[in-house]
Design an enzyme around this catalytic site. Structure first.
Site, PDB file in Angstrom:
ATOM      1  N   ASP A 115       0.818  -1.220   0.000  1.00 51.65           N
ATOM      2  CA  ASP A 115       0.000   0.000   0.000  1.00 51.65           C
ATOM      3  C   ASP A 115       0.849   1.266   0.000  1.00 51.65           C
ATOM      4  O   ASP A 115       0.402   2.312  -0.435  1.00 51.65           O
ATOM      5  CB  ASP A 115      -0.955   0.012   1.201  1.00 51.65           C
ATOM      6  CG  ASP A 115      -0.242   0.193   2.521  1.00 51.65           C
ATOM      7  OD1 ASP A 115      -0.412   1.249   3.146  1.00 51.65           O
ATOM      8  OD2 ASP A 115       0.494  -0.724   2.925  1.00 51.65           O
ATOM      9  N   GLN A 116       2.103   1.164   0.482  1.00 51.99           N
ATOM     10  CA  GLN A 116       2.957   2.353   0.542  1.00 51.99           C
ATOM     11  C   GLN A 116       3.408   2.797  -0.852  1.00 51.99           C
ATOM     12  O   GLN A 116       3.834   3.936  -1.037  1.00 51.99           O
ATOM     13  CB  GLN A 116       4.184   2.091   1.423  1.00 51.99           C
ATOM     14  CG  GLN A 116       3.823   1.788   2.877  1.00 51.99           C
ATOM     15  CD  GLN A 116       5.063   1.628   3.747  1.00 51.99           C
ATOM     16  OE1 GLN A 116       5.852   2.546   3.903  1.00 51.99           O
ATOM     17  NE2 GLN A 116       5.248   0.445   4.305  1.00 51.99           N
ATOM     18  N   HIS A 148      -5.638  -2.308   3.022  1.00 53.51           N
ATOM     19  CA  HIS A 148      -4.927  -1.024   2.983  1.00 53.51           C
ATOM     20  C   HIS A 148      -4.641  -0.601   1.537  1.00 53.51           C
ATOM     21  O   HIS A 148      -4.778   0.567   1.175  1.00 53.51           O
ATOM     22  CB  HIS A 148      -3.583  -1.134   3.719  1.00 53.51           C
ATOM     23  CG  HIS A 148      -3.632  -0.656   5.133  1.00 53.51           C
ATOM     24  ND1 HIS A 148      -3.427  -1.493   6.205  1.00 53.51           N
ATOM     25  CD2 HIS A 148      -3.851   0.575   5.658  1.00 53.51           C
ATOM     26  CE1 HIS A 148      -3.532  -0.793   7.327  1.00 53.51           C
ATOM     27  NE2 HIS A 148      -3.785   0.459   7.025  1.00 53.51           N
TER      28      HIS A 148
END
Length: 365
Positions: A297-298, A320
């Protein structure tokens, strides 16, 4: 839309602080006024916690924006961004709120600032419910730098739950644009390494036990690789409070990095901490993706901002990640598609996340 503010529902999907991080960072970058309602609606303590408020305040300060509803417990904020400027900025959660999550919200913004930035982020460096700073430095940094930027992260002092007190200094220069990434070849695991740490009142024996337990656990699955997990005691002048934990990283022949990590806490057996980290790593290696579940998700906000098509092979898409994609698409012109990866043997649960990035250009450079 209300008088041209973008409306964000902070209670849908993953429903946590991540919605705030993604949407306020993009609001700041795109100059879009924002209203976020129902912040963390489903959480046991709804509304803004100190860490989320610090994140909003650093974004506000970075772009001389206007923030309304910025207090602890608030479930609705409005944010009107200004122009992103570089320079030195300080964010202090005054708790064990994660400095890594503060970095997540600020980093995309300072990449498109007018001049270099120095962020002094204070709080927890190795905290629950967030990446540990070791993960940020050992895994996140080398992967995210593939978008064609670099940053420096200096760990001044480590801080743990419950009192925090850690500080990291992040330095980065702005870029004209971000390059897309192509992470689709996993390769074979070539080495496994990591660190098991104790700080404060805890004996080094705990670090040795965590390390040994993690090695034993990995050995059951991967027999022929040297595994080097250093037990360390953080120097007293570089750590505030008492804490322990472990991170284990696997590196592959194509340069992929995947990890598992875990934190110690009172009453939790140190073998269990080591085994937990090892099991997370093994699970991440099993799905055949090029990134682990924490990294997934980052990457989304950077893929959305990049110029061109990014492709990342991953394991099952986390909630996420689905949430980050939803809000990145709502706020930018980026288009994401997620497809089951075909070339894998069917036993592997692998996906390709593809994004046609919006091609954000830094207006200041």
């Amino acid at each position: 839309m209300d008088g041209d503010k973008v409306e964000i529902d902070g209670g849908i999907m993953e429903g946590g602080g991540q919605i705030l991080r993604v949407s306020t960072a993009l609001s700041c970058l795109l100059g879009l006024p924002l209203r976020v309602r129902r912040i963390r609606a489903g959480r046991s303590q709804p509304g803004l916690r100190p860490q989320h408020l610090s994140g909003l305040e650093i974004i506000r300060d970075l772009c001389e924006g206007k923030l309304e509803g910025g207090e602890i417990g608030s479930t609705e904020i409005t944010f009107t961004p200004g122009k992103i400027k570089g320079g030195t900025h300080i964010a202090d959660t005054k708790t064990a709120g994660s400095v890594c999550l503060l970095m997540q919200v600020a980093m995309p913004c300072v990449l498109f600032a007018a001049s270099p930035s120095e962020l002094h982020l204070k709080g927890g460096t190795n905290a629950e419910m967030a990446p540990q700073i070791d993960y940020t430095v050992m895994v996140f940094k080398p992967i995210v730098e593939k978008f064609n930027f670099t940053f420096n992260c200096d760990i001044k002092r480590r801080g743990y739950y419950p009192q925090g007190g850690g500080e990291v200094v992040v330095q980065m220069s702005p870029v004209k644009e971000l390059s897309p990434i192509n992470l689709t070849e996993r390769g074979t695991v070539t080495k496994i390494y990591g660190r098991a740490f104790v700080a404060g009142a805890l004996p080094i024996k705990l670090a040795k036990d965590m390390s040994a337990a993690a090695v034993r656990c990995i050995r059951k699955e991967i027999r022929d690789l040297y595994i080097n997990i250093q037990p360390v005691r953080e120097p007293d002048d570089q750590a505030f409070g008492t804490g322990s934990g472990i991170i284990v990283v696997a590196e592959t022949s194509t340069g992929c990095l995947l990890a598992g990590s875990s934190l110690g806490k009172r009453g939790k057996n140190s073998d269990k901490v080591g085994i937990e980290a090892a099991e997370i790593l093994l699970r991440n290696l099993k799905h055949g993706g090029t990134v682990d579940d924490s990294m997934q998700d980052q990457l989304i906000i950077f893929m959305a901002l990049a110029k061109g098509v990014s492709r990342v092979k991953s394991g099952p898409i986390t909630l996420h990640t689905q949430t980050a994609i939803h809000f990145a698409e709502q706020l930018t012109k980026a288009k994401f598609t997620v497809t089951k990866s075909e070339e894998e043997d069917p036993s592997k649960d692998t996906y390709i996340i593809e994004c046609q990035g919006m091609g954000m250009i830094n207006p200041n450079l």
